[in-house]
Scaffold this motif. Structure first.
Motif, PDB file in Angstrom:
ATOM      1  N   LYS A 178       0.830  -1.199   0.000  1.00  0.00           N
ATOM      2  CA  LYS A 178       0.000   0.000   0.000  1.00  0.00           C
ATOM      3  C   LYS A 178       0.870   1.256   0.000  1.00  0.00           C
ATOM      4  CE  LYS A 178      -3.271   2.284   2.984  1.00  0.00           C
ATOM      5  NZ  LYS A 178      -4.195   2.989   2.504  1.00  0.00           N
ATOM      6  N   PRO A 209       5.373   0.619  -4.226  1.00  0.00           N
ATOM      7  CA  PRO A 209       5.425  -0.532  -5.112  1.00  0.00           C
ATOM      8  C   PRO A 209       6.838  -1.090  -5.171  1.00  0.00           C
ATOM      9  CG  PRO A 209       5.442   1.471  -6.378  1.00  0.00           C
ATOM     10  CD  PRO A 209       5.285   1.872  -4.948  1.00  0.00           C
ATOM     11  N   LYS A 266       2.781  -4.651  -9.871  1.00  0.00           N
ATOM     12  CA  LYS A 266       1.853  -3.722  -9.246  1.00  0.00           C
ATOM     13  C   LYS A 266       1.208  -2.810 -10.286  1.00  0.00           C
ATOM     14  CE  LYS A 266       3.278  -4.114  -4.810  1.00  0.00           C
ATOM     15  NZ  LYS A 266       2.925  -5.306  -4.250  1.00  0.00           N
ATOM     16  N   GLN A 267       1.800  -2.737 -11.431  1.00  0.00           N
ATOM     17  CA  GLN A 267       1.305  -1.800 -12.422  1.00  0.00           C
ATOM     18  C   GLN A 267      -0.090  -2.197 -12.886  1.00  0.00           C
ATOM     19  OE1 GLN A 267       4.371  -2.083 -15.305  1.00  0.00           O
ATOM     20  NE2 GLN A 267       3.075  -1.744 -17.011  1.00  0.00           N
ATOM     21  N   ALA A 321      -2.302  -3.477 -10.803  1.00  0.00           N
ATOM     22  CA  ALA A 321      -3.137  -3.532  -9.619  1.00  0.00           C
ATOM     23  C   ALA A 321      -4.280  -2.529  -9.675  1.00  0.00           C
ATOM     24  CB  ALA A 321      -2.298  -3.280  -8.368  1.00  0.00           C
ATOM     25  N   GLY A 322      -4.045  -1.336 -10.182  1.00  0.00           N
ATOM     26  CA  GLY A 322      -5.090  -0.320 -10.225  1.00  0.00           C
ATOM     27  C   GLY A 322      -5.288   0.187 -11.634  1.00  0.00           C
ATOM     28  N   GLN A 336       1.483   6.905 -14.468  1.00  0.00           N
ATOM     29  CA  GLN A 336       2.053   5.581 -14.271  1.00  0.00           C
ATOM     30  C   GLN A 336       3.484   5.527 -14.810  1.00  0.00           C
ATOM     31  OE1 GLN A 336      -0.418   2.463 -15.631  1.00  0.00           O
ATOM     32  NE2 GLN A 336       0.879   0.859 -14.828  1.00  0.00           N
ATOM     33  N   GLN A 395       2.187   5.522  -5.610  1.00  0.00           N
ATOM     34  CA  GLN A 395       0.952   4.783  -5.858  1.00  0.00           C
ATOM     35  C   GLN A 395       0.132   4.748  -4.580  1.00  0.00           C
ATOM     36  OE1 GLN A 395       1.467   0.634  -6.873  1.00  0.00           O
ATOM     37  NE2 GLN A 395      -0.256   0.705  -8.274  1.00  0.00           N
ATOM     38  N   GLY A 452      -4.317   1.940  -6.274  1.00  0.00           N
ATOM     39  CA  GLY A 452      -3.483   1.581  -7.409  1.00  0.00           C
ATOM     40  C   GLY A 452      -3.249   2.712  -8.381  1.00  0.00           C
ATOM     41  N   ASP A 453      -3.770   3.889  -8.082  1.00  0.00           N
ATOM     42  CA  ASP A 453      -3.569   5.047  -8.961  1.00  0.00           C
ATOM     43  C   ASP A 453      -2.246   5.721  -8.622  1.00  0.00           C
ATOM     44  OD1 ASP A 453      -5.985   4.696 -10.261  1.00  0.00           O
ATOM     45  OD2 ASP A 453      -7.072   5.898  -8.779  1.00  0.00           O
ATOM     46  N   TRP A 454      -1.585   6.231  -9.647  1.00  0.00           N
ATOM     47  CA  TRP A 454      -0.311   6.911  -9.483  1.00  0.00           C
ATOM     48  C   TRP A 454      -0.534   8.408  -9.453  1.00  0.00           C
ATOM     49  CZ3 TRP A 454       4.216   4.385  -8.602  1.00  0.00           C
ATOM     50  CH2 TRP A 454       4.214   3.009  -8.802  1.00  0.00           C
TER      51      TRP A 454
END
Length: 181
Positions: free
Chosen positions: A66, A69, A74-75, A77-78, A84, A158, A162-164
């Motif tokens: 959480k 990353p 993990k890319q 994941a969201g 990104q 992140q 999952g948003d960057w």
């Protein structure tokens, strides 16, 4: 002379000890007869009602994933978002300074060569030069500005969904006095 003072003192003490204080006592009894303390009643205590907690489907706030990353998996994941990062480019760069968190890096010097600023960064016992556009830190930190006082970075982090997103950080020049603190 001592006898006169002693006799006068005994006379004063004798006058204070006895006497008619009945009037004072009667006034105290009359005024304290109807005195009662006025304490408001305590509020009604409501019974405890437990609330059920369902942790299924919730994110674990104590997982390290959480916070940061650590793998290119993990890319997915969201949703990713507009910021990104490029995980493959990071692996190709294979920079020493991208393997350490920004908190463990120290800026120990500043140089200006051909009107291009350079920062001297130390990690463990290794020293590296950094230019604008170089990457440092674990959070895809790109150097955006170098001054004689510090280095400014744009990092990609992140969130739990999952948003960057972008954030700015700074790494300040450490003096010899500041490094001993």
């Amino acid at each position: 002379m001592k006898r006169i003072v002693l006799v006068a003192l005994c006379g004063l003490l004798g006058a204070c000890s006895g006497g008619d204080q009945e009037e004072l006592r009667q006034w105290m009894v009359d005024n304290s007869a109807n005195l009662r303390g006025n304490v408001p009643p305590l509020p009604q205590v409501k019974p405890y009602e437990p609330v059920p907690y369902d942790a299924e489907g919730s994110l674990d706030p104590f997982k390290s994933a959480k916070i940061e990353p650590d793998a290119k998996y993990k890319q997915a994941a969201g949703k990713g978002g507009a910021f990104q990062p490029d995980f493959e480019a990071r692996e190709l760069r294979n920079s020493l300074l991208e393997k350490y968190p920004i908190e463990s890096l120290k800026m120990i010097g500043y140089m200006n060569i051909n009107n291009r600023p350079l920062a001297v960064i130390q990690v463990d016992n290794k020293v590296k030069q950094v230019r604008v556009g170089d990457y440092i830190g674990l959070d895809f930190g790109m150097v955006t500005r170098i001054t004689d006082k510090g280095v400014e970075l744009r990092e990609l982090i992140q969130d739990s969904a999952g948003d960057w997103s972008e954030r700015t950080s700074s790494l300040y020049l450490q003096s010899k006095e500041g490094s001993n603190k």
